[in-house]
Design an enzyme around this catalytic site. Structure first.
Site, short mmCIF file in Angstrom:
data_model
loop_
_atom_site.label_atom_id
_atom_site.label_comp_id
_atom_site.label_asym_id
_atom_site.label_seq_id
_atom_site.Cartn_x
_atom_site.Cartn_y
_atom_site.Cartn_z
N HIS A 59 0.84 -1.21 0.00
CA HIS A 59 0.00 0.00 0.00
C HIS A 59 0.87 1.26 0.00
O HIS A 59 0.57 2.25 -0.68
CB HIS A 59 -0.88 0.06 1.26
CG HIS A 59 -1.86 -1.06 1.40
ND1 HIS A 59 -1.73 -2.06 2.34
CD2 HIS A 59 -2.99 -1.33 0.70
CE1 HIS A 59 -2.74 -2.88 2.23
NE2 HIS A 59 -3.52 -2.49 1.25
N GLN A 177 -8.33 -7.39 -10.45
CA GLN A 177 -9.03 -6.20 -9.93
C GLN A 177 -8.61 -4.95 -10.72
O GLN A 177 -9.45 -4.12 -11.07
CB GLN A 177 -8.70 -6.03 -8.45
CG GLN A 177 -9.12 -4.69 -7.87
CD GLN A 177 -8.95 -4.61 -6.37
OE1 GLN A 177 -9.75 -5.12 -5.63
NE2 GLN A 177 -7.88 -3.96 -5.90
N ARG A 211 -3.89 -10.53 4.25
CA ARG A 211 -4.31 -11.87 4.71
C ARG A 211 -3.11 -12.75 5.11
O ARG A 211 -3.32 -13.81 5.71
CB ARG A 211 -5.16 -12.56 3.63
CG ARG A 211 -6.52 -11.88 3.48
CD ARG A 211 -7.50 -12.67 2.63
NE ARG A 211 -8.85 -12.15 2.74
CZ ARG A 211 -9.44 -11.32 1.89
NH1 ARG A 211 -8.79 -10.88 0.83
NH2 ARG A 211 -10.68 -10.91 2.09
O1 PAF Z 1 -7.70 -3.83 -3.07
C1 PAF Z 1 -8.39 -3.42 -2.11
O2 PAF Z 1 -7.89 -3.14 -1.02
C2 PAF Z 1 -9.89 -3.28 -2.28
O3 PAF Z 1 -10.40 -4.26 -3.12
C3 PAF Z 1 -10.31 -1.88 -2.75
C4 PAF Z 1 -9.77 -1.57 -4.14
C5 PAF Z 1 -9.83 -0.83 -1.78
C6 PAF Z 1 -11.83 -1.80 -2.81
O4 PAF Z 1 -12.41 -2.06 -1.58
#
Ligand code: PAF
Length: 305
Positions: A59, A177, A211
């Site tokens: 992140h 995603q 996780r």
């Molecule tokens: O990747 C994530 O943490 C989630 O899927 C996101 C993009 C914040 C959406 O809730």
């Protein structure tokens, strides 16, 4: 209600010498919109990093990239109930708000948007209008976790409508995603550039993931096998081995290592379609479970033209 100056001091300040050195933590759409409006009126652009918190180096690489864009940096923390199946880990998903704030303090975060579920889904998550990115959402992760990408696309769409970013950053660890969001933005004509940062890995190669904290010490040692098997598939294909063989072999290896494999596949990077013999930009993707913990990973690779 949480609305305060968290007092973060950014190390990497391209918008220095104004109030941006402080992070404003807001939890309502109204508060977020009012600040965004001010920035837009001042002609400033916004880089956005949506997260579910429990921040790790993956992140933070996104936040760093957002900082480096020279735009206002907005991070959101929202554990989105709509993307968890009924049998999944919504209740136990790690919530570490104080640690997250501490981790973000090394960066310039102009606003942290941390709403609760009632703010995002006032009618309840199930009653909310849903965004379904057809096709891409229905394969691989979407097949194993029905409704997952509807939950992701819906919440990201809501967050985009609140934050109105110029650029939004996503990790390549969640490759499918990333493509789902790109397609949603394209299909809905949203004026947002979707950018990505490569997967950040632990020293032994395990992809960073919130996780991973579910793994016991024993499982943590085994977990790296997912990455190792995917890398082995890539190496074999580059050496000319047929990908269908490489994938079956990787499946066997993972089973022997103690995993229950959901899938290991080789697809086109562009759209996750099944590759033909002329496709050169490929990606191997895998999902496998160690007891209750489900891990996903991928490795993009190029074949010689
Ligand atoms: O990747 C994530 O943490 C989630 O899927 C996101 C993009 C914040 C959406 O809730």
């Amino acid at each position: 209600m949480r609305s305060k100056q968290a007092g973060f001091r950014g190390k990497n300040m391209s918008l220095a010498d104004d109030e941006s050195a402080q992070t404003e933590v807001v939890d309502t759409i109204e508060q977020a919109r009012s600040r965004i409006r001010q920035w837009k009126q001042a002609g400033q652009s916004i880089a956005f990093v949506p997260t579910m918190g429990n921040l790790h180096a993956g992140h933070l690489a996104l936040v760093k990239a957002a900082n480096e864009s020279g735009m206002r940096t907005v991070v959101s923390i929202f554990v989105n109930p709509k993307q968890f199946g009924h049998n999944e880990d919504l209740d136990t998903y790690p919530r570490t708000f104080d640690e997250d704030i501490a981790a973000l303090s090394a960066y310039r975060v102009d606003m942290l948007f941390a709403p609760d579920a009632a703010e995002i889904y006032p009618q309840g998550a199930d009653a909310t209008t849903s965004v379904h990115v057809r096709g891409l959402s229905d394969m691989l992760e979407g097949e194993c976790r029905p409704g997952f990408f509807i939950g992701v696309a819906t919440v990201v769409n809501i967050l985009f409508n609140v934050i109105e970013p110029d650029v939004a950053w996503f990790g390549e660890k969640d490759y499918q995603q990333l493509l789902v969001i790109r397609k949603m933005v394209q299909d809905m004509a949203l004026p947002i550039a979707i950018k990505s940062v490569p997967t950040v890995r632990e020293g032994d190669g395990l992809a960073m993931s919130s996780r991973n904290s579910y793994l016991t010490d024993q499982q943590r040692k085994l977990a790296v096998n997912l990455y190792a098997c995917l890398q082995h598939v890539v190496d074999q294909i580059i050496q000319g081995v047929d990908y269908t063989y490489a994938v079956v072999h990787a499946n066997q290896e993972l089973t022997e290592a103690g995993f229950l494999t959901d899938y290991i596949v080789v697809r086109r990077q562009e759209d996750l379609g099944v590759p033909g013999k002329h496709d050169k930009s490929l990606i191997v993707l895998g999902a496998a479970r160690l007891d209750g913990t489900r891990l996903i990973d991928n490795i993009p690779f190029e074949l010689m033209k």
